[in-house]
Design an enzyme around this catalytic site. Structure first.
Site, short mmCIF file in Angstrom:
data_model
loop_
_atom_site.label_atom_id
_atom_site.label_comp_id
_atom_site.label_asym_id
_atom_site.label_seq_id
_atom_site.Cartn_x
_atom_site.Cartn_y
_atom_site.Cartn_z
N ARG A 1 -28.01 18.60 6.94
CA ARG A 1 -28.86 17.84 6.03
C ARG A 1 -30.12 18.58 5.61
O ARG A 1 -30.57 18.46 4.47
CB ARG A 1 -29.24 16.52 6.68
N SER B 1 -37.65 -8.31 21.47
CA SER B 1 -37.38 -7.67 20.18
C SER B 1 -38.11 -8.38 19.06
O SER B 1 -38.14 -9.60 19.02
CB SER B 1 -35.87 -7.67 19.92
N LEU C 1 -29.09 4.29 1.54
CA LEU C 1 -28.35 5.48 1.91
C LEU C 1 -26.92 5.44 1.39
O LEU C 1 -26.23 4.43 1.53
CB LEU C 1 -28.29 5.57 3.44
C1 LIG Z 1 -29.14 3.78 6.66
C2 LIG Z 1 -28.89 4.52 7.95
C3 LIG Z 1 -27.63 4.97 8.26
C4 LIG Z 1 -27.39 5.63 9.46
N1 LIG Z 1 -26.11 6.06 9.73
C5 LIG Z 1 -25.88 6.69 10.91
C6 LIG Z 1 -24.56 7.13 11.23
O1 LIG Z 1 -23.61 6.96 10.46
N2 LIG Z 1 -24.35 7.73 12.42
C7 LIG Z 1 -25.36 7.94 13.31
O2 LIG Z 1 -25.11 8.47 14.38
N3 LIG Z 1 -26.62 7.51 13.03
C8 LIG Z 1 -26.90 6.91 11.86
N4 LIG Z 1 -28.18 6.51 11.58
C9 LIG Z 1 -29.22 6.63 12.61
C10 LIG Z 1 -29.08 5.52 13.63
O3 LIG Z 1 -28.64 4.35 13.00
C11 LIG Z 1 -30.38 5.20 14.35
O4 LIG Z 1 -30.97 6.36 14.80
C12 LIG Z 1 -30.13 4.29 15.54
O5 LIG Z 1 -29.40 3.17 15.15
C13 LIG Z 1 -31.40 3.87 16.23
O6 LIG Z 1 -31.12 2.89 17.21
P1 LIG Z 1 -32.19 2.37 18.23
O7 LIG Z 1 -31.51 1.47 19.16
O8 LIG Z 1 -32.94 3.52 18.78
O9 LIG Z 1 -33.24 1.56 17.34
P2 LIG Z 1 -33.10 0.30 16.36
O10 LIG Z 1 -31.73 -0.12 16.12
O11 LIG Z 1 -33.95 0.62 15.19
O12 LIG Z 1 -33.77 -0.86 17.21
C14 LIG Z 1 -35.14 -0.93 17.44
C15 LIG Z 1 -35.44 -2.24 18.12
O13 LIG Z 1 -36.77 -2.25 18.58
C16 LIG Z 1 -37.38 -3.48 18.28
N5 LIG Z 1 -38.82 -3.26 18.18
C17 LIG Z 1 -39.47 -2.27 17.52
N6 LIG Z 1 -40.79 -2.40 17.69
C18 LIG Z 1 -40.99 -3.47 18.47
C19 LIG Z 1 -42.15 -4.11 19.00
N7 LIG Z 1 -43.38 -3.66 18.74
N8 LIG Z 1 -41.98 -5.21 19.77
C20 LIG Z 1 -40.74 -5.67 20.03
N9 LIG Z 1 -39.62 -5.11 19.56
C21 LIG Z 1 -39.74 -4.02 18.79
C22 LIG Z 1 -36.72 -3.93 17.00
O14 LIG Z 1 -36.78 -5.31 16.90
C23 LIG Z 1 -35.29 -3.46 17.25
O15 LIG Z 1 -34.59 -4.44 17.98
C24 LIG Z 1 -28.44 5.87 10.36
C25 LIG Z 1 -29.72 5.44 10.04
C26 LIG Z 1 -29.97 4.82 8.82
C27 LIG Z 1 -31.37 4.49 8.46
#
Ligand SMILES: Cc1cc2nc3c(=O)[nH]c(=O)nc-3n(C[C@H](O)[C@H](O)[C@H](O)COP(=O)(O)OP(=O)(O)OC[C@H]3O[C@@H](n4cnc5c(N)ncnc54)[C@H](O)[C@@H]3O)c2cc1C
Ligand code: SF4
Ligand code: FES
Lengths: 253, 581
Positions: free
Chosen positions: B282, B33, B239
């Site tokens: 939305r 990560s 947000l």
């Molecule tokens: C402000 C906000 C509020 C939200 N509220 C809600 C909500 O209330 N309910 C809901 O359902 N959704 C909500 N969402 C959406 C939701 O939070 C996200 O879609 C979700 O958390 C994404 O999770 P993920 O595990 O896919 O990615 P992330 O949590 O973004 O994790 C990505 C990971 O990849 C790693 N990474 C990226 N690129 C690389 C690389 N090149 N090399 C190594 N590591 C890398 C990063 O370090 C990180 O650890 C919200 C989003 C935002 C922006």
């Protein structure tokens, strides 16, 4: 998140504020030195926006951590004019005409510029077994463990820690003894200890000279904590628990 | 050799890691990560996570809300699997200690959410993502065999003959560049909101995983579907969660009028009505904002036009009990108190519905390569995601990808082919060159930040809330040109220790690839559906476009867009109706 360049353009001709930023490049600098930059003093800019302006427009070689810009990821803790602060949540205008001195968090080894080594903290976090410990059969995935709002309230505050490490940086015990388990890790242990669903025991880790008994109750941790976790209280409460346990060994918490 | 290498330590990545560890403790699993896992963007999610649990709610209703919310572009088999598994995942999180908000009798509480007909959104006050991520991270600490590469940045996938063999990554702290061989790779790298100038997304959301897969020939899907959230704070883009409206907040224009009633979203009622007015989806709310602006009914600020979110009538007690973080954010970042002041808000780029094309198990067309979370497109979100569906999505599909990758790794034990080593060496040289400042140019070249800004404004101008063909066509070309210019960008930092400028450059290159696919897919889709609104093709066109966009990278780097049919199981395409029943 912010469209900084556009904002700067709109405010062309506004006042500037001097930021004095600690620089340290291993292999190049024998010790940290300060470098000065003038950045626009925008009323809604945080210290972090100032750093981003430097990085984007003045000096691409400055290194620091940040991500969420909303006080929840815990990356952007630094020392600002001597105090441990979240730089995304600290307005530049708080410092009047300046200068604003930005240094890495105190008490941690410096990797580069404003970036410190926090691996020691991560090891401490693991050491308190920060997960729900259950005995016996798990419930099937069709039912939750009941927990009333009052039971939730009992540990809620200790679950709010964002691991920003401001409390360590402000703690006089930790700064002298890097092995001190420290405020956030102890608060996290208490977060699980006080959770009505947890059956674990963390006495072995907490009842140590380097753990709760190392704390001299200065209370700086609680003062600097941006999330009102009150780690000082968590420590004092466990001291009581631990003391009781030495007299009444069967009592758990 | 690592059996399952997970790129990303957010909700999807960590859930996958635990799934692998639980499937077979003998498998070697690693999480790479670019930030410490608990800093991942999942931490910012506020409002909640949807899962059918309340009496009177049904799985079919959750399916229908999701599918109609997605304007019938969701794959319905994926939605059915998702909806069925979401409650189990949320209960699993509860068993791991997640501090869900509760009813007085101790059961988990649910709240209303935009586009949802029943109350089914689980929440931990308004810090749901924070609690979910910390619970998951702390739970992974129990599995001491999970190898962590914290603050390592993955720069390339090693792919040979249609099969993945690992990654190349650099340790940010030391600048060390390493080839990490692995039998399977799961991309869990999150979204790409940073390609736009004004976004709720954290600095880390630069679409790296999408770019990594795309460069190796895996297609991306539905990239034109970018969600604007109707309520962001004007300067920071912070947000203000939909939960604020679910608890009873109103959106009003400069005349104090609840303008959503003019946009076929129902009639105002004093207390919130599900799937109506402020609790509409939305896309429709963000579009209504643009119309208000055109009619001069928004308020101008230095950071663009705004409307107001009014929470004052909720009172201090309710605000503190249900949405305390909203109050904290308004006070610390906007210098106002929602208990007594109106909150200025405007639509802000929030979520990427598209992503790496996968099947129901997270598998991509490249053998051994999986994707889950916001970086993937299964697709359950279709043309418009419903709020509170993505937290359960990262859990459900993180787990599924973990299980599928574990099975693949157990079956494929062969050693990596020699081609992989040489790919790794090439990549190392490329990175070293980039760090040394590339070709000698006497300190010239454009600033990374300036190129980034050009990209962001190009994309916003062309692929914002409303789009037209000719502007999109120009944007595709401009972005291609920017991509070339980024190869020559100026570097001022050639050191190996924590060189964030190098990371910023690599992220910019990822974003440029992604920005191009967004514009190209938007140009190709000559209809309006969900979050994709074309002024030159203003109606939905099921005959031609009830299909996913699938974009491949041609050898010269240009995106080539095709279509893939949508899977319909039980819900034939219909009209999206809000506030009218
Ligand atoms: C402000 C906000 C509020 C939200 N509220 C809600 C909500 O209330 N309910 C809901 O359902 N959704 C909500 N969402 C959406 C939701 O939070 C996200 O879609 C979700 O958390 C994404 O999770 P993920 O595990 O896919 O990615 P992330 O949590 O973004 O994790 C990505 C990971 O990849 C790693 N990474 C990226 N690129 C690389 C690389 N090149 N090399 C190594 N590591 C890398 C990063 O370090 C990180 O650890 C919200 C989003 C935002 C922006
Ligand atoms: S206890 Fe407070 S100051 Fe310490 S790490 Fe946690 S949030 Fe930061
Ligand atoms: S940038 Fe995340 S806490 Fe400041």
């Amino acid at each position: 998140m912010t469209d900084t360049t556009q904002a700067v353009r709109q405010a062309a001709g506004t006042r500037t504020i001097r930021m004095e930023v600690a620089r340290y490049r291993p292999g190049q600098d024998a010790e940290p030195v300060f470098q000065g930059y003038d950045v626009p003093l925008m009323s809604d800019w945080a210290v972090l926006d100032g750093l981003n302006h430097i990085k984007d427009q003045l000096d691409g070689s400055l290194s620091y951590r940040w991500s969420c810009r909303m006080g929840v990821c815990g990356s952007c803790g630094m020392t600002v004019n001597g105090e441990a602060r979240l730089t995304c949540g600290t307005f530049l205008s708080e410092y009047g005409d300046g200068p604003v001195r930005v240094e890495p968090l105190k008490g941690f080894p410096i990797i580069r510029d404003l970036v410190v080594d926090i691996d020691g903290f991560l090891a401490k976090l693991s050491s308190v077994r920060p997960w729900l410990i259950r005995e016996g059969e798990d419930l099937p995935l069709t039912a939750e463990y009941a927990q009333t709002p009052e039971q939730l309230e009992a540990y809620k505050q200790y679950s709010m820690c964002i691991n920003c490490l401001l409390c360590y940086s402000a703690c006089p015990v930790y700064v002298l003894d890097p092995d001190f388990l420290g405020p956030a890790a102890i608060a996290l242990a208490q977060r699980y200890n006080l959770d009505s669903r947890d059956m674990g025991d963390r006495f072995d880790v907490l009842n140590q000279e380097d753990a709760v008994w190392g704390c001299t109750f200065v209370g700086e941790c609680t003062k600097v904590c941006p999330k009102h976790v009150d780690p000082a209280e968590a420590i004092q409460r466990y001291k009581l628990t631990a003391a009781l346990r030495s007299v009444l060994p069967w009592s758990r918490r | 050799m690592i059996d399952v290498l997970i790129v990303g330590g957010g909700g999807a990545g960590l859930r996958a890691a635990v799934a692998v560890a639980e499937t077979d403790p003998a498998l070697k699993v690693a999480v790479v990560s670019k930030v410490y896992p608990m800093r991942s963007h999942t931490v910012s999610a506020e409002g909640g996570a949807a899962g059918v649990i309340a009496p009177g709610d049904t799985l079919d209703e959750h399916c229908y809300d999701t599918i109609s919310g997605g304007d019938w572009l969701c794959d319905q088999d994926a939605v059915e699997a998702f909806v069925a598994e979401a409650p189990k995942e949320l209960i699993q999180l509860e068993h791991w200690g997640c501090p869900w908000s509760r009813e007085s009798d101790g059961r988990v509480a649910v709240r209303p959410f935009g586009g949802m007909k029943k109350m089914r959104t689980w929440y931990a006050a308004d810090k749901t993502g924070f609690h979910l991520l910390h619970t998951l991270f702390q739970t992974t600490l129990k599995y001491q065999d999970i190898i962590r590469y914290d603050e390592w940045y993955v720069t390339k996938l090693l792919v040979d003959d249609g099969r993945v063999h690992g990654v190349v990554a650099t340790e940010i702290r030391t600048g060390r560049i390493e080839t990490i061989p692995a039998r399977t790779v799961i991309l869990a790298t999150g979204g790409c909101g940073r390609v736009f100038p004004f976004t709720t997304n954290a600095a880390v959301k630069t679409g790296d995983g999408m770019a990594l897969a795309y460069r190796e020939g895996a297609p991306l899907k539905d990239m034109e579907f970018v969600q604007y959230h109707p309520t962001g704070l004007p300067f920071t883009g912070i947000l203000i969660t939909e939960a604020a409206r679910a608890e009873g907040g109103w959106l009003i224009n400069k005349d104090g009028y609840r303008y959503l009633q003019d946009y076929d979203l129902g009639k105002p009622t004093p207390t919130p009505r599900l799937r109506s007015m402020e609790l509409g989806p939305r896309d429709r709310l963000s579009q209504a904002f643009v119309h208000e602006q055109r009619q001069g009914r928004t308020v101008d600020t230095p950071y663009g036009p705004v409307v107001y979110l009014d929470l004052r009538h909720l009172g201090e007690a309710k605000i503190d009990a249900r949405i305390p973080f909203v109050r904290e954010l308004c006070r610390s970042y906007q210098n106002l108190d929602p208990a007594t002041d109106l909150i200025p808000v405007r639509p802000v780029v929030h979520y990427m519905m598209g992503g790496v094309h996968t099947d129901l198990h997270g598998a991509t067309p490249i053998a051994g390569l999986y994707a889950a979370g916001e970086t993937a497109c299964v697709s359950i979100n279709g043309a418009n995601r419903l709020g509170s569906n993505s937290l359960p999505e990262i859990l459900v599909f993180g787990r599924r990808a973990g299980i599928a990758a574990a099975a693949f790794a157990k079956e494929h034990r062969e050693a990596e082919p020699p081609a992989v080593r040489s790919q790794g060496e090439d990549e190392r040289r490329r990175l070293e060159r980039a760090r040394e400042g590339g070709r000698p140019r006497n300190g010239r070249g454009e600033r990374i930040a300036d190129l980034r800004e050009r990209m962001q404004h190009t994309l916003e101008g062309a692929a914002g809330i409303y789009r037209t063909g000719d502007v999109l066509a120009k944007a595709v070309d401009t972005l291609a040109e920017l991509r070339e210019r980024a190869e020559e960008a100026r570097m001022e930092d050639s050191s190996t220790a924590f060189n964030t400028e190098l990371i910023n450059l690599l992220e910019l290159r990822s974003m440029l690839e992604i920005a191009q696919t967004i514009a190209a897919c938007a140009l190709n889709r000559e209809e309006s559906r969900g979050a994709h609104q074309r002024t030159d093709f203003s109606a939905r066109d099921d005959a031609a476009f009830l299909a996913h966009s699938l974009v491949h990278r041609a050898p010269d780097g240009t995106p080539s867009v095709g279509l893939l049919p949508v899977t319909i199981t039980r819900w034939p395409p219909g009209e999206r109706v809000y506030g009218r029943d």
